[in-house]
Design an enzyme around this catalytic site. Structure first.
Site, PDB file in Angstrom:
ATOM      1  N   HIS A  95       0.780  -1.143   0.005  1.00 37.07           N
ATOM      2  CA  HIS A  95       0.110  -0.181  -0.056  1.00 37.07           C
ATOM      3  C   HIS A  95       0.947   1.126   0.164  1.00 37.07           C
ATOM      4  O   HIS A  95       2.056   1.093   0.236  1.00 37.07           O
ATOM      5  CB  HIS A  95      -0.862   0.062   1.100  1.00 37.07           C
ATOM      6  N   ASP A  97       0.650   5.107   2.005  1.00 36.34           N
ATOM      7  CA  ASP A  97      -0.226   5.598   3.193  1.00 36.34           C
ATOM      8  C   ASP A  97      -0.905   6.875   2.503  1.00 36.34           C
ATOM      9  O   ASP A  97      -0.735   7.790   1.915  1.00 36.34           O
ATOM     10  CB  ASP A  97       0.584   6.105   4.158  1.00 36.34           C
ATOM     11  N   HIS A 250       4.799   0.201   0.229  1.00 36.98           N
ATOM     12  CA  HIS A 250       5.516  -0.548   1.268  1.00 36.98           C
ATOM     13  C   HIS A 250       4.524  -1.625   1.944  1.00 36.98           C
ATOM     14  O   HIS A 250       3.358  -1.412   1.881  1.00 36.98           O
ATOM     15  CB  HIS A 250       6.069   0.402   2.378  1.00 36.98           C
ATOM     16  N   ARG A 265       5.334   6.375  13.887  1.00 36.84           N
ATOM     17  CA  ARG A 265       5.349   6.934  12.553  1.00 36.84           C
ATOM     18  C   ARG A 265       4.856   8.523  12.601  1.00 36.84           C
ATOM     19  O   ARG A 265       3.688   8.709  13.093  1.00 36.84           O
ATOM     20  CB  ARG A 265       4.401   6.104  11.546  1.00 36.84           C
TER      21      ARG A 265
HETATM   22  C1  OGA Z   1       3.145   2.389   8.208  1.00 33.55           C
HETATM   23  C2  OGA Z   1       3.377   0.968   7.814  1.00 33.55           C
HETATM   24  C3  OGA Z   1       4.998  -0.721   7.838  1.00 33.55           C
HETATM   25  C4  OGA Z   1       5.882  -1.090   9.222  1.00 33.55           C
HETATM   26  O1  OGA Z   1       3.563   2.760   9.340  1.00 33.55           O
HETATM   27  O2  OGA Z   1       2.580   2.970   7.443  1.00 33.55           O
HETATM   28  O3  OGA Z   1       2.853   0.438   6.840  1.00 33.55           O
HETATM   29  O4  OGA Z   1       7.004  -1.936   8.480  1.00 33.55           O
HETATM   30  N1  OGA Z   1       4.307   0.377   8.514  1.00 33.55           N
HETATM   31  O5  OGA Z   1       5.450  -1.194  10.062  1.00 33.55           O
HETATM   32 MN    MN Z   2       1.708   2.298   5.736  1.00 34.46          MN
END
Ligand code: OGA
Ligand code: MN
Length: 276
Positions: A95, A97, A250, A265
């Site tokens: 996906h 974000d 990712h 994040r």
């Molecule tokens: C995000 C996500 C990926 C991860 O934080 O947007 O998709 O590896 N994380 O935690």
């Molecule tokens: Mn993500």
């Protein structure tokens, strides 16, 4: 500051820089590297939440995710948490974000807090390279299409995430919504063409029915996830990853059942997207 390709077709690894005390000149170099690579990896940063926030604020404007829990004292920092008793993880499928927003997030800065002993990599895909390598026929087919992006199927009342043991970590069931975007965007900073659809949030092409959309989306997804456009980042204590949601995808590997993983994040705001 030094930047080198992380893999043959995806990402850059940055060394010789501390994000907690970055100089103005380094920030200029970093913006250029970010625009070139789409996703940057950093080792040995050891950012405190406050330093994470200060770096994000120097780089851009913060947006707050509508569904994730935030950490104590810092509502701008989202928790990406998996408990050791929990089966489902956040972001376990490809996906980008916030593509369901009218003005999708520019980037995300992810900091490792608790890591499993092994596993828990994050994979990335380069949507510039994937676009460039499409056949002329496919480029023509998608050139003027728009696509519908949503979060209802994940975060809505009967959404996929709500049906799992992730549900208790999520809020915002009433904040779901859709947006439509061009399928090929002109990247707002680099000016390069990027494919802007993703398996997590793209539902249909505008004006196409579901099955017809599905066939072409699946063909494009299979193209993007080829090894030459992807890489896998192995987190270590102190690692930071900074990606651009307009030209990368990712996904978080969920290969560490029985162990905990916690990431912090911060998401940075984007600008409206225009068709290439
Ligand atoms: C995000 C996500 C990926 C991860 O934080 O947007 O998709 O590896 N994380 O935690
Ligand atoms: Mn993500």
């Amino acid at each position: 500051m030094h930047v080198a390709p992380y893999s043959s077709g995806c990402g850059g690894i940055v060394s010789g820089i501390q994000l907690a005390s970055i100089t103005s000149d380094q920030l200029i170099d970093l913006r250029l590297a970010f625009s070139t690579y789409g996703v940057l990896f950093f080792r040995d940063q050891n950012l405190s939440p406050k330093q994470h926030l200060e770096f994000a604020q120097r780089y851009g404007k913060i947006v707050i995710n509508k569904f994730f829990k935030t950490i104590e004292h810092h509502p701008q920092i989202a928790e990406v948490r998996k408990e050791k008793t929990q089966q489902t993880n956040i972001g376990g499928g490809w996906h980008s974000d916030h593509s369901y927003d009218e003005i999708p997030a520019m980037g995300s800065i992810l900091v490792a807090r608790t890591l499993p002993k092994t596993g828990g990599d994050t994979q990335f895909a380069n949507l510039y390279a994937a676009y460039d390598a499409l056949t002329p026929e496919l480029k023509k087919t998608i050139s003027s299409l728009r696509a519908v992006h949503s979060n209802t199927h994940l975060y809505g009342e009967n959404g996929l995430y709500r049906m799992t043991d992730l549900a208790e970590q999520l809020g915002g069931m009433d904040r779901v919504g859709d947006a439509t975007h061009p399928v090929v965007i002109n990247h707002p900073e680099s000016g390069r063409k990027a494919l802007y659809i993703n398996p997590g949030h793209t539902i249909t092409f505008e004006g196409w029915d579901f099955n017809e959309s599905r066939r072409l989306l699946d063909e494009l997804y299979a193209h993007v996830t080829q090894p030459q456009f992807t890489c896998s980042f192995n987190w270590l204590p102190g690692s930071v990853t900074f990606w651009d949601n307009r030209c990368t995808w990712h996904q978080a590997n969920n290969d560490y059942q029985g162990q905990a993983r916690l990431m912090h994040r911060i998401t940075l705001a984007g600008t409206p997207l225009s068709a290439a």
